[in-house]
Design a protein around this motif. Structure first.
Motif, PDB file in Angstrom:
ATOM      1  N   GLU A 621       0.873  -1.182  -0.019  1.00  6.28           N
ATOM      2  CA  GLU A 621       0.086   0.088   0.020  1.00  6.28           C
ATOM      3  C   GLU A 621       1.069   1.258  -0.071  1.00  6.28           C
ATOM      4  O   GLU A 621       0.366   2.354  -0.319  1.00  6.28           O
ATOM      5  CB  GLU A 621      -0.759  -0.037   1.177  1.00  6.28           C
ATOM      6  N   PHE A 704     -12.662   4.655  -9.872  1.00  9.98           N
ATOM      7  CA  PHE A 704     -12.129   3.231  -9.500  1.00  9.98           C
ATOM      8  C   PHE A 704     -13.245   2.209  -9.534  1.00  9.98           C
ATOM      9  O   PHE A 704     -14.108   2.543  -9.847  1.00  9.98           O
ATOM     10  CB  PHE A 704     -11.645   3.556  -8.060  1.00  9.98           C
ATOM     11  N   THR A 705     -12.693   0.956  -9.430  1.00  8.90           N
ATOM     12  CA  THR A 705     -13.654  -0.313  -9.399  1.00  8.90           C
ATOM     13  C   THR A 705     -13.741  -0.838  -7.912  1.00  8.90           C
ATOM     14  O   THR A 705     -12.806  -0.480  -7.342  1.00  8.90           O
ATOM     15  CB  THR A 705     -13.237  -1.132 -10.485  1.00  8.90           C
ATOM     16  N   SER A 707     -12.443  -3.902  -7.441  1.00  5.92           N
ATOM     17  CA  SER A 707     -11.232  -4.494  -7.474  1.00  5.92           C
ATOM     18  C   SER A 707     -10.332  -3.500  -6.760  1.00  5.92           C
ATOM     19  O   SER A 707      -9.284  -3.869  -5.971  1.00  5.92           O
ATOM     20  CB  SER A 707     -10.701  -5.001  -8.730  1.00  5.92           C
ATOM     21  N   ASN A 708     -10.259  -2.327  -7.169  1.00  5.60           N
ATOM     22  CA  ASN A 708      -9.259  -1.402  -6.633  1.00  5.60           C
ATOM     23  C   ASN A 708      -9.394  -1.142  -5.213  1.00  5.60           C
ATOM     24  O   ASN A 708      -8.585  -1.124  -4.315  1.00  5.60           O
ATOM     25  CB  ASN A 708      -9.604   0.174  -7.259  1.00  5.60           C
ATOM     26  N   SER A 711      -8.460  -4.930  -3.458  1.00  4.09           N
ATOM     27  CA  SER A 711      -7.245  -5.283  -3.438  1.00  4.09           C
ATOM     28  C   SER A 711      -6.236  -4.338  -2.621  1.00  4.09           C
ATOM     29  O   SER A 711      -5.088  -4.724  -2.041  1.00  4.09           O
ATOM     30  CB  SER A 711      -6.756  -5.106  -4.803  1.00  4.09           C
ATOM     31  N   ARG A 712      -6.881  -3.149  -1.913  1.00  5.59           N
ATOM     32  CA  ARG A 712      -6.124  -2.452  -1.451  1.00  5.59           C
ATOM     33  C   ARG A 712      -6.443  -2.195   0.240  1.00  5.59           C
ATOM     34  O   ARG A 712      -5.742  -1.473   1.037  1.00  5.59           O
ATOM     35  CB  ARG A 712      -6.032  -1.107  -1.883  1.00  5.59           C
ATOM     36  N   THR A 730      -7.942   4.116   2.479  1.00  6.51           N
ATOM     37  CA  THR A 730      -7.562   3.114   1.519  1.00  6.51           C
ATOM     38  C   THR A 730      -7.280   3.949   0.256  1.00  6.51           C
ATOM     39  O   THR A 730      -7.944   4.803  -0.274  1.00  6.51           O
ATOM     40  CB  THR A 730      -8.712   2.291   1.096  1.00  6.51           C
ATOM     41  N   ILE A 732      -6.663   4.667  -3.634  1.00  2.99           N
ATOM     42  CA  ILE A 732      -7.431   3.815  -4.789  1.00  2.99           C
ATOM     43  C   ILE A 732      -6.679   3.944  -5.879  1.00  2.99           C
ATOM     44  O   ILE A 732      -7.293   3.028  -6.891  1.00  2.99           O
ATOM     45  CB  ILE A 732      -8.983   4.568  -4.965  1.00  2.99           C
ATOM     46  N   ASN A 733      -5.918   4.791  -6.237  1.00  2.00           N
ATOM     47  CA  ASN A 733      -4.992   4.797  -7.595  1.00  2.00           C
ATOM     48  C   ASN A 733      -3.741   5.346  -7.390  1.00  2.00           C
ATOM     49  O   ASN A 733      -3.225   5.466  -6.049  1.00  2.00           O
ATOM     50  CB  ASN A 733      -5.755   5.795  -8.441  1.00  2.00           C
ATOM     51  N   HIS A 734      -2.843   5.434  -8.147  1.00  2.00           N
ATOM     52  CA  HIS A 734      -1.391   5.742  -8.341  1.00  2.00           C
ATOM     53  C   HIS A 734      -1.299   7.251  -7.830  1.00  2.00           C
ATOM     54  O   HIS A 734      -0.105   7.607  -7.371  1.00  2.00           O
ATOM     55  CB  HIS A 734      -0.861   5.485  -9.352  1.00  2.00           C
TER      56      HIS A 734
END
Length: 1007
Positions: A621, A704-705, A707-708, A711-712, A730, A732-734
């Motif tokens: 993470e 985001f979906t 899965s984002n 998975s995190r 959390t 959710i993206n880069h």
């Protein structure tokens, strides 16, 4: 037979006179003795309350303080505030000459008292008790009644039409009850009626204003605020020639204002705010007695009538939150009595009349969010009474008026988002009462002077979005708590004199042209909570000794030219949860002390750091937190492996080889076990023929979906937990975007309750769109888990900021001594009140939260408050026959309204009570369950007030200053009102919001 002789006495004239005097006195004495006996029986039936112990057989009732006699017969009984808790006995009507009965401000239960046999009764005051049930259908038996006040009870049902047969009535007040019928048009038959008050009866069926009320020629006072009125204001109201006050605010009236409304000669107060009125304001204005006009929060269009300039007694003109257009009439600035001028949030254009402030003691001048151009009036504070100037979001140009520099009364200046230019007046330093300056997004030029750091009473400065020149005033700093000069072109070094700001809580200077080193004096600020210097040209090393920053919550130094090592002391800051040092030139290793605090949000990317990252960060993470550091490595594959360079130059060491082999064998064994487990799990599911899947339901446009999210999720990002689930922070993206995820696991024993909470949150938050209610982005559900994804609130809960130093919420809270100043607390109170007001009054059906508390009030990065955690909320059904009741008491001890424990009835007043406790927390700094060791906060506050102690003694000493005492005292008193034991005595959330808004100058106008 002997005769019997009778002697007849001779009555002389003196004896006859004596008899004529004595006989009436004897009759009067006998009547008074009888009334004495009646009153003693009444006292007994009232439970012999200690408050009327003077009622005894050894004295005359006419000498008792609660009794008034006329011609030696009882005509008036006043039991006001005598703590009566029993029903009024019918025996009281045996007092045949009773004309006045006042039993107000007690705790009398039961239905309307059995007093219809009091045939001579003229004044009946039952206000502020616990009466329930309907008004008797035969109340017209009290045919002599002139004054009837039933305010603040729980009377319900319909108002009987026979009330229109009480022809002698001149005063009728039915305010704040539970009536749920319609307004009887027969009230229009009361030809002698002067005072009609029926406000705060929002359970009434939606009803139009009866046109028959227009026949009340003697009516001087009509108050029907929050009475569920719909439809148009009848034209017949133009005939109310005696009317002095008309208050129809907080309803759903539509249509236009009748053309003759502003022609009523005696009209003094006109309140029509918060309705759905449209069309133009009547241009013919002859109501020359008008003192206050409030038409705000409607849909009014067209211009402001020039006729307002003729109102030479007008003190307040409120036209904000409409759709008015055109120019402001010049003669409005000539009104000699004008104190309040609020026209913000319209579509007005043209220039501001220059005479504002010259001819009256102007106090509040608020014209923001329009299309106004030209310069600000130069003489707004000519009479020395101005408290606030709010002119943000216009097209104003020119300079800040130099005359404002001599305005010692001034508390707030808000001029952001205009085209203003030039220098800030140096004389502004003379405004020793000033609390807030907002000059963002203008065209000021120059650099910030050092003199700002040596002032005396300034509380808040917001200058973002400008480029100032010259010097800022030199008397603006001793109590300065917030400085925001972001998004400007300030240059030069950060002044070392900033160290004098011992109370500085927030300092934002992002996106300027500051250069040089960060002064070591900056590290000596003991109260600093937020420090943002990102987007400048700062260079050199960070001061190493920053141990004074024990309260620091957020540190942003990104996008500068800072170099050298990262100070080890940063890893020991107890309150730090946000850290951004990215895009600099920091070098050396990441201090191992960082392993001990792991902030919720941090970024060290784009530097020259080297070596291994601390073990605490070797998790997926954190993969984006260290990018673009070529010499930085990790022992697991989230960055470049620490072994990559060595493999190019030489063989792996034996130790490394052993580690790799061990790791490979362990991984192989884990994989075998996982495969075996998955096969078994698949077989079990295949046997049930029920494969678990995730379903995502979104309420906003998302990037985001599911899965984002799935998975995190990670245990070390846990930021809270409670009975309804755990909450994770959390990424959710880069890009580092963050959300909050509440994870509710289904449990066989608790699953049904938790599922209800999940459905409640989804149903309520999914449809709400309000700035002061936390945003639910989506929900993700499966057979075994339910996830709620919210916007992330950077500053967490109000509870943490108020009480975090008194208890260990988490490791980062331990030892924290962060204290919110009063302007911030008031801002938070107003924001939370707006959220609850929306829920109670603007949602259909209304929403009751049922668990309002400081830990459910979340704060974003700007400390804007948002109501959260709707797992206990219930939507009110609009069915009168089937009131919403709950099988168990929900809520949190210390915040639960007393009646909720035994009635289980969910209504708006339980939220008002809980919010009142929050207000007491804000004013006193005490926790809800800790008024003292013997009682909770609400009980303690009421005892403090009941004992006649000074309110100031109860206020939070950590933030109390003389300039805030009145505001803090008002909020304390509002908290007492909200926590009244009698639900009907509590204000509505709409009233609460209005009171809070008026505690101080407007600090913005977000809906």
């Amino acid at each position: 037979m002997t005769k019997l002789h009778f002697s007849v006495p001779i009555i002389t004239p003196p004896l006859l006179g004596l008899l004529l005097i004595t006989l009436p006195l004897l009759v009067i004495s006998q009547n008074l003795d009888a009334e004495l006996s009646i009153l003693l029986q009444v006292k007994q039936q009232l439970g012999n309350p200690p408050s009327i112990q003077s009622w005894n057989s050894s004295s005359s009732p006419c000498d008792w303080p609660e009794i008034t006699c006329t011609d030696n017969t009882i005509t008036e009984i006043s039991l006001y505030g005598k703590s009566i808790t029993h029903k009024i006995p019918a025996r009281i009507c045996d007092l045949k000459n009773l004309m006045v009965l006042d039993v107000s401000n007690n705790y009398i239960p039961g239905e309307f008292p059995d007093i219809l046999n009091c045939s001579k009764l003229e004044y009946l005051l039952l206000l502020q008790n616990n009466f329930v049930g309907p008004i008797p259908a035969n109340i017209d038996r009290l045919s002599r009644l002139r004054y009837l006040d039933l305010t603040a009870n729980n009377f319900s049902g319909d108002i009987p039409a026979v009330i229109g047969q009480l022809r002698e009535l001149f005063y009728l007040s039915l305010v704040q009850n539970e009536f749920n019928g319609t307004w009887p048009k027969e009230i229009g038959n009361l030809a002698n009626l002067q005072h009609l008050a029926m406000a705060y009866n929002d359970k009434f069926l939606p009803s139009a204003l009866p046109k028959e009320f227009g026949a009340l020629k003697k009516l001087t006072y009509l108050w029907m605020t929050d009475a569920n009125l719909v439809g148009e204001i009848p034209e017949s109201f133009n005939n109310l020639s005696s009317l002095e006050l008309l208050d129809l605010a907080n309803n759903k009236l539509n249509g236009t204002i009748p053309g003759g409304m502003l022609m009523l000669k005696n009209l003094t107060y006109l309140y029509l705010f918060n309705n759905r009125l449209s069309g133009h304001i009547p241009s013919l204005i002859e109501a020359l007695s008008l003192k206050e006009i409030d038409l705000s929060d409607n849909y009014m269009t067209g211009p402001i009538p020039a006729g307002f300039g003729k109102l030479q007694n007008l003190t307040g003109l409120n036209l904000f939150w409409n759709q008015l257009s055109g120019e402001i009439p010049a003669n409005a600035s000539l009104i000699p009595t004008l104190e309040t001028f609020k026209i913000f949030s319209n579509q007005l254009s043209g220039v501001l009349p220059p005479a504002f402030g010259l001819h009256s003691e102007l106090r509040l001048f608020e014209v923001s969010e329009n299309k106004l151009s030209g310069e600000l009036p130069q003489h707004l504070c000519a009479r020395g009474a101005l408290l606030g100037v709010v002119a943000s979001n216009n097209n104003l140009s020119g300079e800040v008026p130099k005359s404002l520099g001599n305005c010692t009364s001034l508390l707030s200046i808000q001029l952001s988002n205009n085209n203003l230019s030039g220098e800030v007046p140096k004389s502004l330093g003379n405004c020793t009462s000033l609390r807030s300056i907002q000059l963002s997004n203008n065209r000021f030029s120059g650099e910030i002077p050092s003199g700002i750091w040596t002032s005396s009473d300034m509380v808040s400065v917001m200058l973002d979005g400008n480029s100032f020149s010259g010097t800022l005033p030199s008397k603006l700093a001793r109590n300065l708590s917030r400085v925001d000069i972001s998004n400007n072109k300030f240059s030069g070094p950060i002044p070392a004199g900033i160290s004098s700001l011992l109370n500085l809580l927030l300092f934002k200077a992002s996106n300027n042209l500051f250069s040089g080193e960060i002064p070591v004096e900056l590290t000596s600020l003991p109260s600093i909570s937020t420090l943002s210097l990102d987007g400048n040209q700062l260079s050199g090393q960070l001061p190493l000794d920053i141990i004074s920053w024990k309260s620091l919550f957020a540190l942003n130094l990104s996008t500068n030219y800072l170099s050298g090592p990262i100070p080890k002391a940063i890893g020991s800051l107890p309150s730090l949860v946000f850290l951004d040092l990215s895009e600099n030139q920091f070098s050396g290793e990441i201090p191992h002390e960082f392993s001990h605090f792991v902030p919720n949000t941090f970024n060290l990317s784009s530097n020259n750091l080297s070596g291994e990252i601390p073990p605490a960060f070797e998790k997926w993470e954190y993969e984006n937190n260290f990018l673009n550091n070529p010499n930085l490595c990790a022992n697991i594959q989230i960055l470049k492996s620490c072994y990559s360079k060595a493999s190019n130059s030489s063989k792996l060491s034996t130790n490394y080889l052993v580690m790799i082999i061990s790791f490979t064998l362990t991984a192989s064994l884990v994989i075998v076990l996982l495969i075996f487990s998955m096969v078994q799990k698949y077989r079990r599911r295949d046997q049930r023929n029920n494969v678990e899947t995730w379903k995502m339901t979104s309420f906003h446009k998302l990037n985001f979906t599911e899965s984002n999210i799935l998975s995190r999720l990670a245990q070390n990002s846990l930021i809270g937990s409670g009975g309804s689930g755990k909450v994770y922070r959390t990424a959710i993206n880069h890009s580092g975007e963050v959300v909050a995820v509440k994870w509710i696991l289904t449990n066989r024993k608790l699953g049904q309750n938790l599922e209800k909470q999940f459905v409640a949150e989804v149903q309520i938050l999914g449809m709400i769109r309000h700035a002061n209610i936390v945003k639910l982005l989506c929900c993700i559900s499966s057979e075994s888990s339910n996830l709620l994804v919210y916007e992330y609130m950077e500053n967490q809960s109000l509870d943490r900021w108020l009480h975090g130093k008194k208890r260990a919420v988490s490791s980062m809270d331990s030892g924290s001594d962060v204290v919110l100043d009063w302007p911030m607390r008031l801002q938070i109170a107003i924001g939370a009140a707006r959220g609850l007001c929306y829920m109670h009054h603007d949602c259909s059906p209304p929403i009751i939260h049922r668990d309002v508390k400081s830990s459910n009030i979340l704060l974003d990065s700007e400390f804007n408050a948002k109501i959260a955690d709707f797992g206990l909320a219930k939507m009110l059904a609009k069915q009168v026959e089937d009131p919403e009741t709950m099988s168990v008491v929900a809520g949190t001890f210390g915040y639960i309204a007393p009646e909720y424990a035994y009635t289980r009835k969910a209504n708006k007043k339980i939220d008002v009570y809980s919010f009142g406790v929050v207000l007491l927390e804000l004013a006193t700094g005490r926790e809800a369950n800790r008024g003292n060791e013997h009682m909770n906060l609400a009980q303690w506050a009421w005892q403090h007030f009941g004992e006649g102690k000074f309110i100031v003694e109860a206020l939070d000493e950590e933030i109390m200053e003389e300039c805030y005492m009145e505001e803090m005292s008002n909020v304390f008193k509002l908290g007492l009102m909200c926590t009244s034991k009698v639900p009907s005595d509590r204000p509505s959330m709409r009233e609460v919001l209005l009171i809070l808004d008026r505690c101080g100058p407007q600090q913005g106008h977000a809906t």
